[in-house]
Design a protein around this motif. Structure first.
Motif, PDB file in Angstrom:
ATOM      1  N   GLN A   1      -2.011  10.380  33.931  1.00  0.00           N
ATOM      2  CA  GLN A   1      -1.971  11.102  35.204  1.00  0.00           C
ATOM      3  C   GLN A   1      -1.153  10.379  36.265  1.00  0.00           C
ATOM      4  O   GLN A   1      -0.451  11.007  37.049  1.00  0.00           O
ATOM      5  N   ARG A   2      -1.203   9.065  36.295  1.00  0.00           N
ATOM      6  CA  ARG A   2      -0.424   8.306  37.289  1.00  0.00           C
ATOM      7  C   ARG A   2       1.073   8.582  37.129  1.00  0.00           C
ATOM      8  O   ARG A   2       1.777   8.830  38.105  1.00  0.00           O
ATOM      9  N   SER A   3       1.555   8.545  35.894  1.00  0.00           N
ATOM     10  CA  SER A   3       2.978   8.797  35.654  1.00  0.00           C
ATOM     11  C   SER A   3       3.340  10.253  35.906  1.00  0.00           C
ATOM     12  O   SER A   3       4.413  10.539  36.450  1.00  0.00           O
ATOM     13  N   LEU A   4       2.477  11.160  35.529  1.00  0.00           N
ATOM     14  CA  LEU A   4       2.725  12.582  35.798  1.00  0.00           C
ATOM     15  C   LEU A   4       2.869  12.815  37.300  1.00  0.00           C
ATOM     16  O   LEU A   4       3.798  13.499  37.753  1.00  0.00           O
ATOM     17  N   ASN A   5       1.954  12.226  38.078  1.00  0.00           N
ATOM     18  CA  ASN A   5       2.006  12.377  39.538  1.00  0.00           C
ATOM     19  C   ASN A   5       3.295  11.791  40.108  1.00  0.00           C
ATOM     20  O   ASN A   5       3.894  12.366  41.017  1.00  0.00           O
ATOM     21  N   MET A   6       3.712  10.632  39.570  1.00  0.00           N
ATOM     22  CA  MET A   6       4.917  10.002  40.082  1.00  0.00           C
ATOM     23  C   MET A   6       6.142  10.868  39.804  1.00  0.00           C
ATOM     24  O   MET A   6       6.996  11.055  40.673  1.00  0.00           O
TER      25      MET A   6
END
Length: 178
Positions: free
Chosen positions: A131-136
């Motif tokens: 999720q962190r990378s998706l958000n970024m």
């Protein structure tokens, strides 16, 4: 980001041993899809091939904070004929997570791809559970091209990969907006 401050620089041999530690970290391995960490010797041999320019379609960068290496970024599968490349990034120093350093590094990496290599498109694949990378990717303005369903086997489970891309024209629009 202060434009005078460079967040990335070409990787150096002296950076490699410290980067190996990240491969052994469970959280980083999970986000990066590392199922079997390589030995330091194998890891160094892989990078030595890079320094010998065995692969002309790969550019590796160290992500720097206060003169120390906190991560790694790459442009790979560089296809000059079609004008595209894949990219990847890892912030290996967990104390540097969530502070925008990865975002700054990606913007610089995109600058290399579009302004120096004159590519048309860059793309990446992100595990659907990251999720962190998706958000970024979303916050940087990348286009969600689609989902490769159950595309990679990781820890005995097939995982979806979300494919993102950015075109040179889109990057220019983002830069003008800053």
């Amino acid at each position: 980001m202060n434009r005078e401050l460079r967040r990335i620089r070409p990787i150096r041999r002296a950076d490699v041993q410290g980067m190996h530690v990240w491969e052994l970290d469970e959280d980083i391995a999970m986000a990066s899809g590392i199922t079997k960490p390589r030995s330091l010797e194998v890891f160094q041999t892989m990078y030595e091939k890079y320094f010998l320019k065995v692969n002309q379609s790969l550019l590796l960068y160290s992500i720097i904070l206060d003169e120390r290496v906190i991560g790694r970024a790459e442009l790979g599968l560089i296809d000059r004929e079609n004008g595209n490349a894949a990219f990847g990034i890892v912030i290996g120093e967990q104390s540097s997570w969530g502070k925008g350093y990865g975002k700054e590094a990606i913007i610089e990496l995109l600058g290399v791809a579009f302004n120096e290599l004159h590519l048309h498109k860059v793309y990446c694949e992100v595990y659907a559970f990251n999720q962190r990378s998706l958000n970024m990717m979303d916050s940087l303005g990348f286009h969600r091209d689609g989902v490769l369903r159950e595309h990679e086997l990781f820890h005995d489970v097939y995982h979806d990969l979300v494919v993102f891309s950015m075109l040179a024209t889109e990057f220019k629009e983002i830069c003008v907006g800053k």
